[in-house]
Design an enzyme around this catalytic site. Structure first.
Site, PDB file in Angstrom:
ATOM      1  N   LYS A  53       0.842  -1.205   0.000  1.00  0.00           N
ATOM      2  CA  LYS A  53       0.000   0.000   0.000  1.00  0.00           C
ATOM      3  C   LYS A  53       0.872   1.247   0.000  1.00  0.00           C
ATOM      4  CE  LYS A  53      -3.859  -2.194   2.278  1.00  0.00           C
ATOM      5  NZ  LYS A  53      -4.345  -2.707   3.554  1.00  0.00           N
ATOM      6  N   GLN A  97      -5.344  -1.511   9.439  1.00  0.00           N
ATOM      7  CA  GLN A  97      -5.222  -2.872   8.900  1.00  0.00           C
ATOM      8  C   GLN A  97      -5.872  -3.891   9.833  1.00  0.00           C
ATOM      9  OE1 GLN A  97      -3.880  -3.524   5.866  1.00  0.00           O
ATOM     10  NE2 GLN A  97      -4.122  -5.727   6.034  1.00  0.00           N
ATOM     11  N   ASP A 120     -11.716   2.556   3.746  1.00  0.00           N
ATOM     12  CA  ASP A 120     -12.090   1.137   3.714  1.00  0.00           C
ATOM     13  C   ASP A 120     -13.601   0.977   3.538  1.00  0.00           C
ATOM     14  OD1 ASP A 120     -10.260  -0.998   3.845  1.00  0.00           O
ATOM     15  OD2 ASP A 120      -9.757  -0.544   5.937  1.00  0.00           O
TER      16      ASP A 120
HETATM   17  N1  GUN Z   1      -6.902  -6.840   5.883  1.00  0.00           N
HETATM   18  C1  GUN Z   1      -6.966  -7.547   4.725  1.00  0.00           C
HETATM   19  N2  GUN Z   1      -7.590  -6.825   3.769  1.00  0.00           N
HETATM   20  C2  GUN Z   1      -7.926  -5.644   4.339  1.00  0.00           C
HETATM   21  C3  GUN Z   1      -8.567  -4.478   3.842  1.00  0.00           C
HETATM   22  O1  GUN Z   1      -9.000  -4.368   2.694  1.00  0.00           O
HETATM   23  N3  GUN Z   1      -8.699  -3.461   4.738  1.00  0.00           N
HETATM   24  C4  GUN Z   1      -8.249  -3.550   6.005  1.00  0.00           C
HETATM   25  N4  GUN Z   1      -8.432  -2.503   6.808  1.00  0.00           N
HETATM   26  N5  GUN Z   1      -7.644  -4.616   6.489  1.00  0.00           N
HETATM   27  C5  GUN Z   1      -7.474  -5.651   5.659  1.00  0.00           C
END
Ligand code: GUN
Length: 296
Positions: A53, A97, A120
């Protein structure tokens, strides 16, 4: 029939190129979009996601702020960090996350994120806005699926869509997005009776159950578009593991009109859509025109 393979990797690369152009436009107006990613603990898979990311955020010209906290971080300290990010004018998107360590209540943390920065799309207010057809920030994976479906099929109006899986992260928001595009939507799940019969009706199948190769080709209506969200580890050759989807790729591809592979299908779209959401949040925060086609 042999299906068209929907190349999510190439699609995501084009999307990032488009986002980079739009970021340049926003920067010319005096604003740099910024994404803050919070990682609590040292789960190796999460660390890989967060690194990717950060890299991709920088590649499109946005600012990336990474906050790594130890596994034993108190919930109150995490909430305090989120409160600071909520008021930081350089931060337009906040992603915490998941999964969080067990001693932290995920719902409380998600609820603490400013709705306008919730890239998100997990905050209940964004969930409510999406389900009432209002302007929301939408979860990244289903947004990526929607973009690929629109590109493949044009209008989704009147098509029969079956979403397999009812998670808050994929299944439920996917169903809402398909409804928003006027598809006829069925949400199937582990308790659905005659799942094969239900899936056979579908012009669009979105499989998001997390069970390796659960959907066989004889569930697929000839010519249907199949979006495989699953990323599962399965035994490969010589004791190695390999990634497989929720659909049995070979048999489904023999019947479908189009299908996403695993890997290289939905996966690469998720981070690209996170960048799209960050840009959208930034434009909304500053009253700038939103780029076409990046939001639902
Ligand atoms: N963990 C795995 N995929 C995601 C996601 O798309 N967003 C978040 N916040 N955590 C994750």
């Amino acid at each position: 029939m042999t299906a068209t393979i929907i190349d999510g990797k190439a699609f995501a690369a084009r999307l990032r190129g488009r986002i980079a152009e739009e970021v340049a436009r926003v920067k010319a107006a005096g604003v740099t979009p910024g994404l803050a990613v919070v990682l609590v603990g040292d789960d190796p898979a999460s660390a890989v996601y967060v690194r990717n990311k950060g890299r991709q955020t920088a590649e499109v010209g946005m600012e990336s702020f990474e906050h790594r906290l130890p596994d034993d971080t108190a919930e109150a300290d995490l909430l305090e960090l989120i409160a600071r990010l909520n008021t930081d004018p350089k931060v337009h998107g906040i992603l915490c996350q998941l999964p969080l360590p067990a001693h932290i209540q995920t719902d409380r943390v998600l609820a603490a994120i400013d709705v306008a920065k919730d890239v998100d799309g997990f905050h209940v207010s964004n969930v409510g806005l999406l389900s009432t057809g209002q302007k929301a920030l939408v979860p990244c994976t289903p947004l990526g699926c929607l973009m690929m479906l629109r590109a493949q099929l044009g209008s989704l109006a009147g098509l029969e869509a079956v979403v397999i899986g009812r998670s808050n992260i994929v299944g439920k928001p996917m169903a809402q997005l398909l409804l928003g595009d006027s598809a006829t939507v069925t949400v199937a799940h582990s308790r659905t009776r005659d799942l094969g019969e239900v899936v056979r009706r579908a012009d669009i199948v979105v499989a998001a159950v997390g069970r390796p190769r659960m959907v066989p080709g004889d569930w697929i209506k000839p010519g249907a578009t199949v979006i495989d969200v699953g990323i599962n580890r399965a035994a490969g050759e010589a004791g190695a593991t390999r990634l497989v989807g929720d659909c049995d790729f070979e048999s489904c591809a023999a019947v479908a009109g189009a299908i996403t592979p695993v890997p290289g299908g939905v996966g690469p779209m998720t981070i690209a859509c996170l960048l799209a959401n960050t840009l959208t949040a930034c434009c909304r925060a500053h009253g700038l025109a939103e780029p076409d086609g990046l939001a639902a």
